[in-house]
Design an enzyme around this catalytic site. Structure first.
Site, mmCIF file in Angstrom:
data_model
loop_
_atom_site.group_PDB
_atom_site.id
_atom_site.type_symbol
_atom_site.label_atom_id
_atom_site.label_comp_id
_atom_site.label_asym_id
_atom_site.label_seq_id
_atom_site.Cartn_x
_atom_site.Cartn_y
_atom_site.Cartn_z
ATOM 1 C CG ASP A 158 -2.059 0.934 1.132
ATOM 2 O OD1 ASP A 158 -2.321 1.447 0.010
ATOM 3 O OD2 ASP A 158 -2.714 1.189 2.153
ATOM 4 C CG ASN B 122 2.405 1.567 -5.030
ATOM 5 O OD1 ASN B 122 3.221 1.379 -4.143
ATOM 6 N ND2 ASN B 122 2.021 0.618 -5.862
ATOM 7 N NE ARG C 225 -3.832 6.944 -7.475
ATOM 8 C CZ ARG C 225 -3.808 6.587 -6.186
ATOM 9 N NH1 ARG C 225 -3.679 7.500 -5.253
ATOM 10 N NH2 ARG C 225 -3.942 5.331 -5.834
ATOM 11 C CG HIS D 182 0.607 2.228 -9.256
ATOM 12 N ND1 HIS D 182 0.295 1.777 -7.996
ATOM 13 C CD2 HIS D 182 -0.465 2.974 -9.653
ATOM 14 C CE1 HIS D 182 -0.905 2.224 -7.645
ATOM 15 N NE2 HIS D 182 -1.381 2.952 -8.627
ATOM 16 C CB SER E 292 -8.500 -5.262 -4.197
ATOM 17 O OG SER E 292 -8.991 -3.963 -4.469
ATOM 18 C CD GLU F 133 -12.872 -4.883 -2.633
ATOM 19 O OE1 GLU F 133 -11.692 -5.219 -2.889
ATOM 20 O OE2 GLU F 133 -13.711 -5.683 -2.156
ATOM 21 C CG LEU G 31 9.101 -17.386 -3.519
ATOM 22 C CD1 LEU G 31 8.835 -17.316 -2.020
ATOM 23 C CD2 LEU G 31 9.613 -16.031 -4.014
ATOM 24 N NE ARG H 134 -3.107 -1.489 4.262
ATOM 25 C CZ ARG H 134 -4.360 -1.540 3.856
ATOM 26 N NH1 ARG H 134 -5.168 -2.440 4.355
ATOM 27 N NH2 ARG H 134 -4.819 -0.683 2.968
ATOM 28 C CB SER I 276 -7.910 -3.871 2.718
ATOM 29 O OG SER I 276 -7.749 -2.679 3.432
ATOM 30 C CD GLU J 281 1.979 -13.494 15.411
ATOM 31 O OE1 GLU J 281 2.043 -12.312 15.812
ATOM 32 O OE2 GLU J 281 1.438 -14.406 16.064
HETATM 33 C C1 FPP Z 1 -1.769 0.153 -3.451
HETATM 34 O O1 FPP Z 1 -1.326 1.501 -3.420
HETATM 35 C C2 FPP Z 1 -1.156 -0.547 -4.578
HETATM 36 C C3 FPP Z 1 -1.845 -1.061 -5.635
HETATM 37 C C4 FPP Z 1 -3.313 -0.976 -5.754
HETATM 38 C C5 FPP Z 1 -1.145 -1.705 -6.765
HETATM 39 C C6 FPP Z 1 0.103 -2.465 -6.459
HETATM 40 C C7 FPP Z 1 0.853 -2.651 -7.714
HETATM 41 C C8 FPP Z 1 2.210 -2.655 -7.842
HETATM 42 C C9 FPP Z 1 3.108 -2.608 -6.680
HETATM 43 C C10 FPP Z 1 2.913 -2.688 -9.162
HETATM 44 C C11 FPP Z 1 2.594 -3.791 -10.115
HETATM 45 C C12 FPP Z 1 2.525 -5.159 -9.546
HETATM 46 C C13 FPP Z 1 3.269 -6.227 -9.936
HETATM 47 C C14 FPP Z 1 2.997 -7.574 -9.332
HETATM 48 C C15 FPP Z 1 4.352 -6.137 -10.928
HETATM 49 P P1 FPP Z 1 -2.390 2.649 -3.606
HETATM 50 O O2 FPP Z 1 -2.457 3.034 -5.030
HETATM 51 O O3 FPP Z 1 -3.712 2.242 -3.025
HETATM 52 O O4 FPP Z 1 -1.737 3.798 -2.759
HETATM 53 P P2 FPP Z 1 -2.513 4.947 -1.945
HETATM 54 O O5 FPP Z 1 -3.248 4.267 -0.822
HETATM 55 O O6 FPP Z 1 -1.400 5.811 -1.473
HETATM 56 O O7 FPP Z 1 -3.426 5.633 -2.911
#
Ligand code: FPP
Length: 249
Positions: free
Chosen positions: A15, A17, A28, A32, A60, A62, A126, A183, A191, A202
């Site tokens: 979380d 990004n 944004r 990512h 997700s 959502e 893995l 997280r 979530s 844990e």
């Molecule tokens: C949550 O941050 C992150 C996501 C919804 C996407 C995660 C994706 C990646 C890390 C990159 C691509 C994945 C792979 C497997 C190569 P957010 O956007 O909800 O952040 P915020 O809460 O600050 O808005």
């Protein structure tokens, strides 16, 4: 890592990004992109340390409600990750697995995922389990529906249904439950992630946003895990018995 009690299965909610990018006055998707680099780093670290399974919450159910350009940007990143990383994962003996509603994903990603799963299917290192279009509640509802159908077909009777049978209908039935859920970004919620599987997991919350979460931060989380006493609802027979009157909780 010697002397540490290593979690067999680590799950991560990556979380923060978007906030990471916004704080730098960037779009944004920039967050990512940096987040995808951390995926590479953490997958490599988990494999090297000897973790058996790593489940990453990448998208997700959502998240479909996000703006169209962010969704297409995220799947573009996933495509790029798969195109550039599958051979490397294969060389490192990683087995790719996906959970979630794969049918809803863009066709191009689906094809790459299917190919990646096929290519790495014989690997014994893995397990990299990526949750895409995933919802813990939907997974539980789907399992209940399948069990109901098995009862209707006469393959099961209601008395057969217990936690073990239920677990065998979950999409992670081939993996141990997560020992450690990380997280990032300071949020302290599950979530809708692995709701069934995290009954005794844990929890570890890091204030770092995901693009800042490095290999050393994974090690800190593992050290924290290693120092905890897990009781699974029982009592810890090895712990010294302390008087309730003299010691705080
Ligand atoms: C949550 O941050 C992150 C996501 C919804 C996407 C995660 C994706 C990646 C890390 C990159 C691509 C994945 C792979 C497997 C190569 P957010 O956007 O909800 O952040 P915020 O809460 O600050 O808005």
């Amino acid at each position: 890592m010697q002397g540490l009690n290593l979690p067999q299965h680590i799950a991560i909610i990556m979380d923060g990004n978007g906030r990471w990018a916004q704080r730098r006055r960037k779009p944004r998707i920039f967050g990512h992109q940096e987040g995808a680099k951390r995926v590479r780093e953490v997958v490599e670290a988990a494999g090297e340390i000897g973790v058996k399974a790593l489940t990453l919450f990448a998208f997700s159910e959502e998240n479909w409600a996000r703006p169209e350009d962010e969704i297409s940007g995220l799947f573009g990143l996933l495509r790029h990750y798969l195109e550039t990383e599958i051979e490397n994962l294969h060389k490192k003996n990683v087995r790719l697995k996906i959970i979630g509603n794969v049918a809803r994903l863009p066709e191009s990603c689906r094809k790459l995922l299917i190919e990646g799963i096929r290519r790495t299917s014989g690997n014994s290192g893995l397990v990299l389990n990526i949750a895409l279009s995933y919802s813990g509640r939907t997974e539980i509802v789907d399992a209940a529906r399948q069990i109901a159908k098995s009862v209707q077909a006469g393959d099961l009777v209601p008395e057969d249904i217990d936690a073990n049978l239920f677990a065998s209908f979950m999409t992670t039935s081939d993996l141990p439950d997560p020992d450690l859920l990380i997280r990032t970004s300071g949020e302290q919620r599950i979530s809708n992630f692995l709701l069934w599987q995290c009954a005794y997991t844990e929890l570890y919350f890091s204030d770092l946003c995901w693009p800042d979460f490095r290999r050393s931060d994974l090690m800190l989380a593992i050290e924290s895990f290693s120092s905890r006493h897990r009781r699974f609802g029982k009592i810890d027979a090895t712990a010294p018995q302390i008087s309730m009157m003299t010691e705080p909780c």
